[in-house]
Design an enzyme around this catalytic site. Structure first.
Site, mmCIF file in Angstrom:
data_model
loop_
_atom_site.group_PDB
_atom_site.id
_atom_site.type_symbol
_atom_site.label_atom_id
_atom_site.label_comp_id
_atom_site.label_asym_id
_atom_site.label_seq_id
_atom_site.Cartn_x
_atom_site.Cartn_y
_atom_site.Cartn_z
ATOM 1 N N ASP A 50 0.870 -1.189 0.000
ATOM 2 C CA ASP A 50 0.000 0.000 0.000
ATOM 3 C C ASP A 50 0.898 1.227 0.000
ATOM 4 O O ASP A 50 1.901 1.274 0.716
ATOM 5 C CB ASP A 50 -0.900 -0.019 1.254
ATOM 6 C CG ASP A 50 -2.097 0.913 1.124
ATOM 7 O OD1 ASP A 50 -1.878 2.124 0.927
ATOM 8 O OD2 ASP A 50 -3.234 0.437 1.222
ATOM 9 N N ALA A 96 -5.850 -1.900 -4.498
ATOM 10 C CA ALA A 96 -5.256 -0.560 -4.595
ATOM 11 C C ALA A 96 -5.930 0.217 -5.715
ATOM 12 O O ALA A 96 -6.069 -0.276 -6.832
ATOM 13 C CB ALA A 96 -3.758 -0.675 -4.862
ATOM 14 N N ALA A 97 -6.359 1.412 -5.413
ATOM 15 C CA ALA A 97 -6.999 2.274 -6.430
ATOM 16 C C ALA A 97 -7.173 3.659 -5.846
ATOM 17 O O ALA A 97 -7.117 3.846 -4.630
ATOM 18 C CB ALA A 97 -8.367 1.724 -6.826
ATOM 19 N N TYR A 163 -12.726 7.106 -13.357
ATOM 20 C CA TYR A 163 -12.621 5.948 -12.450
ATOM 21 C C TYR A 163 -13.295 4.727 -13.086
ATOM 22 O O TYR A 163 -12.722 3.636 -13.145
ATOM 23 C CB TYR A 163 -13.298 6.330 -11.130
ATOM 24 C CG TYR A 163 -13.483 5.229 -10.125
ATOM 25 C CD1 TYR A 163 -12.453 4.867 -9.254
ATOM 26 C CD2 TYR A 163 -14.717 4.561 -9.999
ATOM 27 C CE1 TYR A 163 -12.641 3.870 -8.303
ATOM 28 C CE2 TYR A 163 -14.911 3.576 -9.051
ATOM 29 C CZ TYR A 163 -13.872 3.233 -8.207
ATOM 30 O OH TYR A 163 -14.065 2.254 -7.274
ATOM 31 N N GLU A 294 -21.766 11.536 -11.462
ATOM 32 C CA GLU A 294 -22.533 10.682 -10.555
ATOM 33 C C GLU A 294 -23.653 9.947 -11.291
ATOM 34 O O GLU A 294 -24.377 10.530 -12.092
ATOM 35 C CB GLU A 294 -23.133 11.521 -9.429
ATOM 36 C CG GLU A 294 -23.723 10.667 -8.353
ATOM 37 C CD GLU A 294 -24.199 11.460 -7.152
ATOM 38 O OE1 GLU A 294 -23.933 11.020 -6.040
ATOM 39 O OE2 GLU A 294 -24.839 12.498 -7.332
HETATM 40 N N1 LIG Z 1 -15.697 1.742 -1.181
HETATM 41 C C1 LIG Z 1 -16.538 1.480 -2.171
HETATM 42 O O1 LIG Z 1 -17.749 1.771 -2.083
HETATM 43 C C2 LIG Z 1 -16.066 0.820 -3.434
HETATM 44 C C3 LIG Z 1 -16.995 0.581 -4.463
HETATM 45 C C4 LIG Z 1 -16.556 -0.034 -5.636
HETATM 46 C C5 LIG Z 1 -15.237 -0.439 -5.765
HETATM 47 N N2 LIG Z 1 -14.358 -0.184 -4.752
HETATM 48 C C6 LIG Z 1 -12.964 -0.598 -4.949
HETATM 49 O O2 LIG Z 1 -12.522 -1.313 -3.805
HETATM 50 C C7 LIG Z 1 -11.118 -1.107 -3.620
HETATM 51 C C8 LIG Z 1 -10.849 -0.634 -2.207
HETATM 52 O O3 LIG Z 1 -11.532 0.604 -2.012
HETATM 53 P P1 LIG Z 1 -11.676 1.305 -0.586
HETATM 54 O O4 LIG Z 1 -13.040 1.842 -0.507
HETATM 55 O O5 LIG Z 1 -11.167 0.412 0.472
HETATM 56 O O6 LIG Z 1 -10.725 2.569 -0.770
HETATM 57 P P2 LIG Z 1 -9.422 3.022 0.041
HETATM 58 O O7 LIG Z 1 -8.985 4.310 -0.562
HETATM 59 O O8 LIG Z 1 -9.684 2.990 1.494
HETATM 60 O O9 LIG Z 1 -8.400 1.859 -0.315
HETATM 61 C C9 LIG Z 1 -7.543 1.896 -1.426
HETATM 62 C C10 LIG Z 1 -6.144 1.661 -0.918
HETATM 63 O O10 LIG Z 1 -5.265 1.656 -2.027
HETATM 64 C C11 LIG Z 1 -4.081 2.369 -1.651
HETATM 65 N N3 LIG Z 1 -3.440 2.841 -2.875
HETATM 66 C C12 LIG Z 1 -3.816 3.859 -3.686
HETATM 67 N N4 LIG Z 1 -2.956 3.998 -4.693
HETATM 68 C C13 LIG Z 1 -2.018 3.041 -4.535
HETATM 69 C C14 LIG Z 1 -0.860 2.671 -5.252
HETATM 70 N N5 LIG Z 1 -0.461 3.345 -6.353
HETATM 71 N N6 LIG Z 1 -0.138 1.610 -4.811
HETATM 72 C C15 LIG Z 1 -0.490 0.936 -3.695
HETATM 73 N N7 LIG Z 1 -1.561 1.269 -2.956
HETATM 74 C C16 LIG Z 1 -2.325 2.294 -3.379
HETATM 75 C C17 LIG Z 1 -4.572 3.486 -0.732
HETATM 76 O O11 LIG Z 1 -3.565 4.001 0.114
HETATM 77 C C18 LIG Z 1 -5.662 2.759 0.040
HETATM 78 O O12 LIG Z 1 -5.143 2.169 1.211
HETATM 79 C C19 LIG Z 1 -10.707 -0.099 -4.690
HETATM 80 O O13 LIG Z 1 -10.183 -0.799 -5.792
HETATM 81 C C20 LIG Z 1 -12.016 0.568 -5.066
HETATM 82 O O14 LIG Z 1 -11.985 1.103 -6.373
HETATM 83 C C21 LIG Z 1 -14.735 0.433 -3.591
#
Ligand SMILES: NC(=O)c1ccc[n+]([C@@H]2O[C@H](COP(=O)([O-])OP(=O)(O)OC[C@H]3O[C@@H](n4cnc5c(N)ncnc54)[C@H](O)[C@@H]3O)[C@@H](O)[C@H]2O)c1
Length: 333
Positions: A50, A96-97, A163, A294
């Protein structure tokens, strides 16, 4: 219903992770930290990668001494290569995203993380003999505004944000890497996940539930972006964790995309009322401009995940919100 925030029956995959080496990218973030915790409690040997842009060590405090945590980016190909060689993960959970709001602010960086980062991982996995499956976190945002209800996985994808475009492209890379190189993968399209540790930062893409919760507990008005008639499927985080673990061990469902959501739909005005009722706090509700990119209405079908993965959403919004408020209050909010 009494449910602890980490209550996730794991008989479905008990022992299957015992001693298994796994890599969790984004494992210090909101969902990733829950996935990591449940992998550790199922006996897995977890390496978290991360970059800490959103994640934190505190999110992993309950298991910090039982995992390996590497601060670095999936964009760094050399690092990804070294970590895969050293750890030899049998499963990679890729979370990661950057989020939707950040993707609009900086679409180039979104592409780097979501597409170049993914390519780095799958190209290195291709060279390795250890990784059996790549579990990818996709999103309901790949569809854009739905044309059919409920939305099944074959619904046309027409994302309305950078995204969503990057998540759609990532799904396509996985499909083609399966055709070309027999990469085994699964893409899980989550919808509006909420629960403990979710970011409540208003201007950098925090979720509506933590933003409303913070405002409620601080005595501030709730600000609804747009009309408030947007419909969402608020999915409790442990339901998403279970989908990841089920997906990883259930070969029959590999190499496909799955909607992962609750089956309840709630609009933002109803959510605001329910949150006030749950927190036993009243605060004024105001309306602001709609958010860019949105989607107005999410209405996914989860039948495919139910049938092929054995997934079922278990935590309703009425059950999940009290757990979330309890966590907030016990963490000093
Ligand atoms: N939360 C939601 O409602 C939701 C909905 C659809 C999809 N997602 C997907 O689920 C996954 C997790 O989302 P989340 O809500 O826990 O978000 P979050 O931001 O809490 O978690 C993402 C993590 O990725 C890390 N990160 C970002 N860029 C990085 C990089 N270049 N290298 C390594 N780490 C990196 C961040 O530090 C963070 O800890 C993501 O892929 C997100 O797109 C989330």
């Amino acid at each position: 219903m009494t449910l602890k925030h980490d209550d996730i029956p794991n008989q479905e995959y008990s022992n299957q992770f015992q001693g298994m080496r796994v890599l969790v990218t984004g494992g210090a973030g909101f969902i990733g930290s829950h996935v990591t915790e449940h992998l550790v409690s199922s006996g897995a040997d977890v390496l978290v990668l991360d970059d800490m842009s959103k994640g934190s060590v505190e999110n992993l405090s309950s298991i910090r001494d039982r995992i390996r945590l590497h601060e670095g980016s999936v964009i760094d190909r050399g690092l990804v290569s070294n970590l895969l060689k050293e750890h030899e993960p049998e499963i990679v959970f890729h979370l990661a995203a950057r989020n939707l709001v950040l993707s609009i602010e900086n679409p180039q960086l979104d592409v780097e993380v979501s597409i170049i980062g993914l390519l780095n991982l799958i190209e290195e996995i291709r060279k390795s003999e250890h990784t059996k499956v790549f579990v990818h976190s996709s999103s309901g945002s790949v569809y854009g505004e739905p044309l059919e209800f409920p939305q099944t996985e074959t619904h046309i994808r027409s994302p309305t944000s950078p995204y969503g475009i990057a998540k759609m492209a990532a799904e396509e890379y996985l499909r083609v890497w399966n055709d070309l190189y027999n990469l085994q993968y699964i893409s899980l399209r989550y919808y509006n996940v909420y629960g403990p540790r979710q970011s409540s930062e208003e201007d950098t893409g925090g979720g509506v539930i933590p933003i409303f919760a913070n405002r409620l507990l601080s005595g501030l008005p709730l600000i609804i972006d747009g009309s408030g008639k947007q419909e969402r499927c608020f999915t409790y985080v442990t339901d998403v964790v279970r989908s990841n673990l089920l997906a990883a061990v259930n070969k029959d469902c590999w190499c496909d995309n799955y909607n992962i959501a609750t089956t309840e739909r709630t609009n933002i005005i109803t959510l605001a009322k329910l949150m006030m009722e749950t927190a036993e706090v009243e605060t004024p509700v105001e309306f602001g401009p709609a958010r860019l990119g949105e989607v107005m209405k999410f209405y996914p079908s989860v039948d495919l995940a139910v049938r092929k993965m054995g997934y079922s959403p278990r935590v309703t919004l009425r059950d999940g919100l009290p757990i979330y408020f309890e966590w907030l209050r016990s963490n000093g909010f």
